[in-house]
Design a protein around this motif. Structure first.
Motif, mmCIF file in Angstrom:
data_model
loop_
_atom_site.group_PDB
_atom_site.id
_atom_site.type_symbol
_atom_site.label_atom_id
_atom_site.label_comp_id
_atom_site.label_asym_id
_atom_site.label_seq_id
_atom_site.Cartn_x
_atom_site.Cartn_y
_atom_site.Cartn_z
ATOM 1 N N GLU A 1 1.934 5.215 -3.150
ATOM 2 C CA GLU A 1 2.524 6.275 -2.328
ATOM 3 C C GLU A 1 1.449 7.058 -1.583
ATOM 4 O O GLU A 1 1.632 7.434 -0.412
ATOM 5 C CB GLU A 1 3.371 7.209 -3.194
ATOM 6 C CG GLU A 1 4.656 6.570 -3.690
ATOM 7 C CD GLU A 1 5.478 7.513 -4.548
ATOM 8 O OE1 GLU A 1 5.475 8.735 -4.272
ATOM 9 O OE2 GLU A 1 6.120 7.034 -5.504
ATOM 10 N N GLN B 1 0.488 4.949 1.368
ATOM 11 C CA GLN B 1 1.491 5.043 2.440
ATOM 12 C C GLN B 1 1.314 6.326 3.240
ATOM 13 O O GLN B 1 1.351 6.326 4.478
ATOM 14 C CB GLN B 1 2.906 4.990 1.848
ATOM 15 C CG GLN B 1 3.304 3.629 1.317
ATOM 16 C CD GLN B 1 4.619 3.663 0.556
ATOM 17 O OE1 GLN B 1 5.077 4.718 0.124
ATOM 18 N NE2 GLN B 1 5.229 2.496 0.387
ATOM 19 N N GLN C 1 -1.206 -1.985 2.906
ATOM 20 C CA GLN C 1 -0.277 -1.385 3.851
ATOM 21 C C GLN C 1 -0.600 -1.892 5.252
ATOM 22 O O GLN C 1 -1.767 -1.843 5.676
ATOM 23 C CB GLN C 1 -0.394 0.147 3.843
ATOM 24 C CG GLN C 1 0.155 0.828 2.601
ATOM 25 C CD GLN C 1 1.665 0.772 2.554
ATOM 26 O OE1 GLN C 1 2.348 0.859 3.565
ATOM 27 N NE2 GLN C 1 2.199 0.610 1.341
#
Length: 293
Positions: free
Chosen positions: A265, A268, A232
């Protein structure tokens, strides 16, 4: 639920910042942010029988940080924090303080038996008393594969050695480390000269880890799992200071994993949470609901 406590264990202290003192220490930061995601959390540490200790406990109560904080005959910990022009903190950590001397108690053992995830670091192991308490706590946790044992490397002022790092990596199943720490650890362990990702794969395999989290400041972050890697980028935000940002990252990630989110997820969510904390003063801002839902 009986086995749903998430524990942050180690230093509880005051960060003495240019604008005044703020409550600090990775375990409290971690526990506070985990609780904002709706999970039952507990900060474990020790304070002194002094005004700073009393005020720290009052602050925990005001912020709703559940804790098992023992009072011991040592001064409450303080850290002098200077913020440089880039917003990066420099620390002077006082020695032989309360959190160096966390006692192992029956109450602590009872919490260990109900712990679903625990996060501990290297700094809190600089003294043998707290180091032994952390290890006994890990021994007292249920030894099933669903437990998350997070070792968050925090190399400060030389308060670490190879033996402590090796033992902690053996005891954990999730390792969190930043790029500068990874270079230092690799040098100590005898494999410098290869790129950071290769170093991470080596550590993941050597210590049979579920996950390895590598944070690289403005250059993004990675989560390595056997056979996969999540990357990320770091969001561009106006930085107030970075104190506690790493702890909020860990808390958001672990809370998300415990809630059943997939690694990408959860990653994130951790990045977004950490970026928000960087825009706020101090380590324990209230997170907006769009992050914690």
């Amino acid at each position: 639920m009986k086995n749903d406590i998430v524990v942050g264990m180690g230093e509880a202290l005051w960060d003495v910042l240019p604008e005044g003192k703020k409550i600090g220490g990775a375990p409290a930061n971690f526990a506070y942010h985990v609780s904002q995601f709706g999970l039952d959390s507990c900060a474990i540490s020790a304070v002194g029988d002094d005004a700073l200790g009393t005020e720290l406990l009052e602050n925990f109560a005001q912020k709703g940080v559940k804790n098992l904080i023992e009072t011991v005959p040592y001064p409450t910990g303080t850290v002098q924090v200077e913020i440089d022009q880039a917003g990066i903190p420099q620390y002077e950590i006082k020695e032989n303080v309360a959190w160096d001397n966390i006692p192992y108690t029956a109450r602590l053992e009872a919490i260990a038996a109900r712990t679903k995830a625990v996060c501990f670091g290297s700094l809190a192991q600089r003294n043998i008393v707290s180091r032994n308490t952390i290890n006994r706590f890990l021994d007292a946790m249920p030894q099933d594969d669903s437990r998350l044992v997070v070792f968050d490397v925090n190399l400060r002022q030389g308060f670490y050695n190879k033996e402590i790092l090796c033992n902690s990596m053996r005891r954990c199943n999730i390792l969190k480390i930043n790029d500068e720490e990874l270079v230092t650890v690799s040098r100590m362990f005898g494999y410098p000269g290869i790129d950071l990702q290769d170093k991470c794969w080596i550590l993941l395999g050597k210590y049979n880890l579920k996950m390895l989290i590598l944070t690289c400041g403005i250059n993004g972050s990675y989560v390595f799992t056997p056979g996969n890697v999540s990357f990320q980028p770091t969001p561009k935000v106006e930085v107030a200071d970075t104190v506690g940002a790493g702890d909020s990252f860990t808390a958001a990630f672990i809370a998300s994993i415990l809630k059943g989110l997939p690694v990408t997820e959860a990653h994130q969510k951790a990045v977004q949470t950490s970026a928000f904390v960087c825009t706020q003063q101090g380590a324990m801002p209230t997170l907006p609901s769009n992050l914690t839902e």
